[in-house]
Design a protein around this motif. Structure first.
Motif, short mmCIF file in Angstrom:
data_model
loop_
_atom_site.label_atom_id
_atom_site.label_comp_id
_atom_site.label_asym_id
_atom_site.label_seq_id
_atom_site.Cartn_x
_atom_site.Cartn_y
_atom_site.Cartn_z
N MET A 130 -35.96 23.92 26.93
CA MET A 130 -36.27 25.08 27.77
C MET A 130 -35.83 26.41 27.19
O MET A 130 -36.32 27.45 27.60
N VAL A 131 -34.89 26.40 26.28
CA VAL A 131 -34.19 27.62 25.88
C VAL A 131 -35.12 28.69 25.30
O VAL A 131 -34.94 29.87 25.56
N HIS A 132 -36.15 28.30 24.57
CA HIS A 132 -37.04 29.29 23.97
C HIS A 132 -37.99 29.91 25.00
O HIS A 132 -38.40 31.05 24.85
N GLU A 133 -38.30 29.15 26.04
CA GLU A 133 -39.15 29.68 27.11
C GLU A 133 -38.34 30.57 28.05
O GLU A 133 -38.78 31.65 28.44
N VAL A 134 -37.15 30.12 28.43
CA VAL A 134 -36.30 30.84 29.38
C VAL A 134 -35.69 32.10 28.75
O VAL A 134 -35.54 33.12 29.40
N ARG A 135 -35.34 32.00 27.48
CA ARG A 135 -34.72 33.10 26.72
C ARG A 135 -33.48 33.66 27.44
O ARG A 135 -33.41 34.85 27.74
N PRO A 136 -32.49 32.79 27.70
CA PRO A 136 -31.31 33.25 28.41
C PRO A 136 -30.42 34.13 27.53
O PRO A 136 -30.49 34.08 26.30
N ASP A 137 -29.58 34.92 28.18
CA ASP A 137 -28.55 35.69 27.49
C ASP A 137 -27.30 34.83 27.31
O ASP A 137 -26.48 35.09 26.42
N LEU A 138 -27.16 33.82 28.18
CA LEU A 138 -25.98 32.97 28.17
C LEU A 138 -26.35 31.58 28.66
O LEU A 138 -27.24 31.44 29.51
N VAL A 139 -25.66 30.56 28.14
CA VAL A 139 -25.84 29.18 28.57
C VAL A 139 -24.48 28.65 29.02
O VAL A 139 -23.48 28.85 28.32
N THR A 140 -24.45 27.98 30.18
CA THR A 140 -23.25 27.23 30.56
C THR A 140 -23.54 25.77 30.28
O THR A 140 -24.64 25.28 30.57
N LEU A 141 -22.57 25.07 29.71
CA LEU A 141 -22.75 23.67 29.34
C LEU A 141 -21.60 22.82 29.86
O LEU A 141 -20.43 23.21 29.72
N ASP A 142 -21.93 21.65 30.38
CA ASP A 142 -20.93 20.63 30.65
C ASP A 142 -20.71 19.89 29.32
O ASP A 142 -21.59 19.90 28.46
N VAL A 143 -19.55 19.26 29.15
CA VAL A 143 -19.33 18.49 27.93
C VAL A 143 -19.99 17.13 28.05
O VAL A 143 -20.79 16.74 27.20
N VAL A 144 -19.66 16.38 29.10
CA VAL A 144 -20.12 15.00 29.23
C VAL A 144 -21.45 14.98 29.98
O VAL A 144 -21.51 15.24 31.18
#
Length: 131
Positions: free
Chosen positions: A48-62
């Motif tokens: 999704m990242v190239h379509e959404v083009r966010p300024d920031l991503v939050t990620l869970d580890v697991v």
């Protein structure tokens, strides 16, 4: 945000396999004026990242399929997403977990359960972009 003239909150991609946590993060960020899109795991986020083009991503580890550490490393390795701000939000709180995240290029690391005010302050500090 009424006192913040000349800036916009920006776009955030929230990635967590736990629906309750994903919604909690998204609601808190939307209340701060961020445009939020969600993904269920790292594979979903990379798709999704190239379509959404966010300024920031939050990620869970697991997460299933592709965990947050490997997702962060792949985002950093791609020239199109290398400059994205990344906030890891995880129940993994050992110093080795934080070190692995830093090695993968994460900008900030918050542990679950997180304080919503701390979350929004960290994201705001990293993601606000000038108009």
């Amino acid at each position: 945000m009424s006192g913040w003239t000349g800036v916009k909150a920006g776009r955030v991609l929230v990635v967590d396999d736990d629906e309750v946590i994903r919604r909690l993060i998204a609601v808190n960020l939307r209340l701060e004026g961020f445009e939020v899109t969600t993904a269920v795991d790292g594979e979903d986020a990379l798709g999704m990242v190239h379509e959404v083009r966010p300024d920031l991503v939050t990620l869970d580890v697991v997460m299933p399929r592709l965990d947050g550490i490997r997702t962060a490393a792949r985002l950093r390795a791609d020239p199109r997403t290398a400059g994205l701000k990344i906030v890891m939000i995880s129940a993994c709180a050992q110093s080795s977990d934080v070190a692995r995240a830093r090695e993968a290029g994460v900008d900030a690391y918050l542990t679950k359960p997180f304080d919503p005010d701390q979350l929004t302050a960290v994201v705001r500090g990293l993601a606000i972009v000038p108009h």
